[in-house]
Design a protein around this motif. Structure first.
Motif, short mmCIF file in Angstrom:
data_model
loop_
_atom_site.label_atom_id
_atom_site.label_comp_id
_atom_site.label_asym_id
_atom_site.label_seq_id
_atom_site.Cartn_x
_atom_site.Cartn_y
_atom_site.Cartn_z
N ASN A 37 0.81 -1.22 0.00
CA ASN A 37 0.00 0.00 0.00
C ASN A 37 0.85 1.27 0.00
OD1 ASN A 37 -2.43 -1.36 -0.08
ND2 ASN A 37 -2.76 -1.25 2.12
N ARG A 38 1.99 1.23 0.66
CA ARG A 38 2.86 2.42 0.74
C ARG A 38 3.48 2.80 -0.60
NH1 ARG A 38 3.87 -0.49 5.51
NH2 ARG A 38 5.66 -1.54 4.60
N GLU A 39 3.55 1.84 -1.52
CA GLU A 39 4.18 2.07 -2.82
C GLU A 39 3.20 2.57 -3.88
OE1 GLU A 39 5.87 -1.59 -4.12
OE2 GLU A 39 6.70 -2.06 -2.16
N LEU A 40 1.91 2.50 -3.59
CA LEU A 40 0.90 2.77 -4.60
C LEU A 40 0.17 4.08 -4.34
CD1 LEU A 40 -0.69 -0.79 -4.87
CD2 LEU A 40 1.24 0.15 -6.15
N ALA A 41 -0.41 4.60 -5.40
CA ALA A 41 -1.23 5.82 -5.31
C ALA A 41 -2.42 5.64 -6.25
CB ALA A 41 -0.42 7.04 -5.73
N PRO A 42 -3.53 6.29 -5.95
CA PRO A 42 -4.63 6.27 -6.92
C PRO A 42 -4.22 7.10 -8.15
CG PRO A 42 -5.18 7.69 -5.07
CD PRO A 42 -3.88 7.03 -4.74
N LEU A 43 -4.71 6.71 -9.28
CA LEU A 43 -4.42 7.45 -10.51
C LEU A 43 -4.76 8.92 -10.34
CD1 LEU A 43 -3.62 7.50 -13.52
CD2 LEU A 43 -5.99 6.91 -14.04
N SER A 44 -5.78 9.21 -9.58
CA SER A 44 -6.22 10.60 -9.39
C SER A 44 -5.14 11.48 -8.75
CB SER A 44 -7.49 10.63 -8.54
OG SER A 44 -7.30 9.97 -7.32
#
Length: 146
Positions: free
Chosen positions: A67-74
């Motif tokens: 989860n710490r490595e990811l971001a929503p496209l937005s």
């Protein structure tokens, strides 16, 4: 419960030929009918899959770390490049839309334009451009290219 759902989704897609969106619906329906032993045997037969068809890790501990490595496209800006890692699963219609648009785990994209006032962005994927609304952009979890 989460692991069971994700393994059943893999059974439905990898072995039975369901689409990833269909598998999500059927896995919800079938979850209580499979024992833990059955799910363990299915996982073994499938080669211990690491992810469900929508990109979520089967191992929830790995999910939390990732989860710490990811971001929503937005969260991305025009010019940013990223790879889709996971799709939000809570909305079946949106999940179908992701697949219809080719917005699937493993696909690389580039944000071409963002228009917050209109609630949409444009992404380039597979040589074409797609308009992505706020709701969809918030449900696509990506890993930014550095």
């Amino acid at each position: 419960v989460v692991r069971k759902h994700r393994i059943i989704e893999r059974l439905l897609t990898d072995f039975m030929g369901y689409t990833a969106a269909e598998a999500h619906v059927h896995a919800d329906e079938l979850g209580d009918t499979f024992t833990d032993d059955m799910v363990d045997r299915i996982a073994e037969r499938l080669g211990q899959p690491e992810r469900c068809p929508h990109g979520w890790p089967v191992d929830t501990t790995r999910e939390q770390a990732e989860n710490r490595e990811l971001a929503p496209l937005s969260d991305l800006e025009p010019g940013d490049r990223a790879t889709i890692v996971r799709l939000a699963e809570h909305d079946g219609e949106l999940l179908h839309w992701f697949y219809d648009q080719g917005l699937e785990p493993g696909r690389e994209l580039e944000v071409r334009d963002a228009t917050p006032a209109a609630g949409q962005m444009t992404v380039r994927i597979d040589g074409g451009e797609r308009a992505v609304g706020d709701k969809a952009a918030a449900g696509l979890f990506v890993r930014r290219e550095t």
